[in-house]
Design a protein around this motif. Structure first.
Motif, short mmCIF file in Angstrom:
data_model
loop_
_atom_site.label_atom_id
_atom_site.label_comp_id
_atom_site.label_asym_id
_atom_site.label_seq_id
_atom_site.Cartn_x
_atom_site.Cartn_y
_atom_site.Cartn_z
N ALA A 227 0.84 -1.20 0.00
CA ALA A 227 0.00 0.00 0.00
C ALA A 227 0.88 1.25 0.00
N HIS A 230 2.23 1.71 -3.42
CA HIS A 230 1.18 2.20 -4.31
C HIS A 230 1.00 3.71 -4.16
N HIS A 281 -2.78 -3.92 -4.75
CA HIS A 281 -1.92 -2.74 -4.81
C HIS A 281 -1.09 -2.64 -6.08
#
Length: 332
Positions: A227, A230, A281
């Protein structure tokens, strides 16, 4: 865009570069014939993979193909790169051809004065030999960048220069890197600036190693780690060309001590949890690696640990249940 919860590509080595890691397949693949290398690609197609990433084109100052630059490895197959590309074209797979290794330098850079020039000459020779192949999709730069918060200064000197050369040499071929130290990425302006530098130089994809197999990261940590990646890639993409965020999922365990024993197939439940945590992600999931770790029953080109058959059966059963629209997975 999130990746489907399945493997979309895999590395493949002709001879594993690290001591012990390839103990269950190096001796076998040294004897592989042209037909058996083609068979390995057919098996990867059976797994509905899209990408093949060749780990190395040269190792220990010897080439895995007939080269003007150095002697050839003592392999039964005279040109496994050609066999892979021809089979990949037949089965519709895309191949990243490796632009390395320099000697046995598997680290990110070297102080050798001819380091960049050697890589440039290798890429030029590979393009001359294999550039006409429709399966030659791109370059893999195998110099494994270590991230300690950020990419090192040495890597940020070498990689953009080499990527720019590769882009000038063959503008339509894509460029892939696969760094480690993924859990250490710092969410800051410095890392965003590095992503922009790499994107401007021509790097298309960064497949970050999840480092579960090497026992640096726990599966439970992957969601937060990817995450963060990302967010960084998204922020960079708003400012300029940025490499796409891919993942490199490790399918292995060490048989004994980390980095000092053979690679063996991991438990499928663990692998499935890796995929589930990372897929939301990233754009694409590659793995290290089906070669040596997944083998269909009675394969004419079996290489790897006996449990690789069990992992093949577990994974293909999962695919058949979860992605029934995919082509048949029966083999042969």
């Amino acid at each position: 865009m999130s990746a489907p919860q399945r493997l979309q590509g895999s590395w493949m080595d002709f001879q594993h570069q690290n001591p012990h890691d390839g103990d269950y397949w190096n001796a076998t693949t040294r004897r592989f014939t042209d037909s058996q290398w083609r068979g390995k690609i057919a098996e990867m197609a059976q797994l509905n993979l899209e990408y093949v990433v060749l780990m190395s084109s040269a190792l220990d100052n010897r080439a895995f193909y007939p080269s003007r630059m150095m002697p050839r490895h003592d392999l039964a197959c005279a040109d496994p790169i050609a066999a892979v590309l021809e089979a990949a074209e037949e089965h519709g797979l895309k191949v990243f051809v490796s632009a390395g290794f320099y000697g046995h330098t598997t680290e990110e850079t070297s102080d050798a004065p001819d380091y960049l020039a050697w890589h440039q000459a290798l890429a030029q020779e590979l393009l001359e030999r294999y550039g006409a192949s429709k399966a030659f999709y791109g370059w893999y730069v195998p110099n494994e960048a270590e991230i300690r918060g950020h990419f090192s200064d040495n890597m940020m000197r070498f990689l953009p220069a080499f990527a720019q050369y590769l882009r000038s040499l063959s503008p339509h071929h894509r460029i892939l890197i696969a760094p480690y130290g993924t859990r250490q990425v710092q969410e800051d302006e410095t890392f965003i600036a590095q992503l922009l530098t790499l994107g401007q130089a021509g790097v298309d994809f960064i497949a970050y190693q999840d480092e579960v197999g090497v026992r640096k990261t726990k599966v439970e940590e992957l969601d937060a780690i990817y995450a963060r990646l990302h967010r960084l890639h998204t922020q960079a993409a708003h400012r300029g060309p940025t490499p796409k965020l891919w993942a490199d999922i490790e399918l292995f365990e060490f048989e004994g001590a980390t980095y000092a024993s053979a690679l063996i197939p991991a438990n499928f439940d663990r692998i499935l949890r890796q995929i589930a945590a990372i897929a939301p992600h990233v754009e694409t999931i590659l793995c290290y690696q089906t070669h040596g770790l997944l083998n269909p029953p009675n394969s004419p080109q079996h290489c790897g640990h006996p449990n690789s058959v069990r992992l093949w059966q577990a994974y293909t059963a999962y695919l058949a249940q979860t992605f029934p629209s995919l082509v048949t997975l029966n083999y042969p």
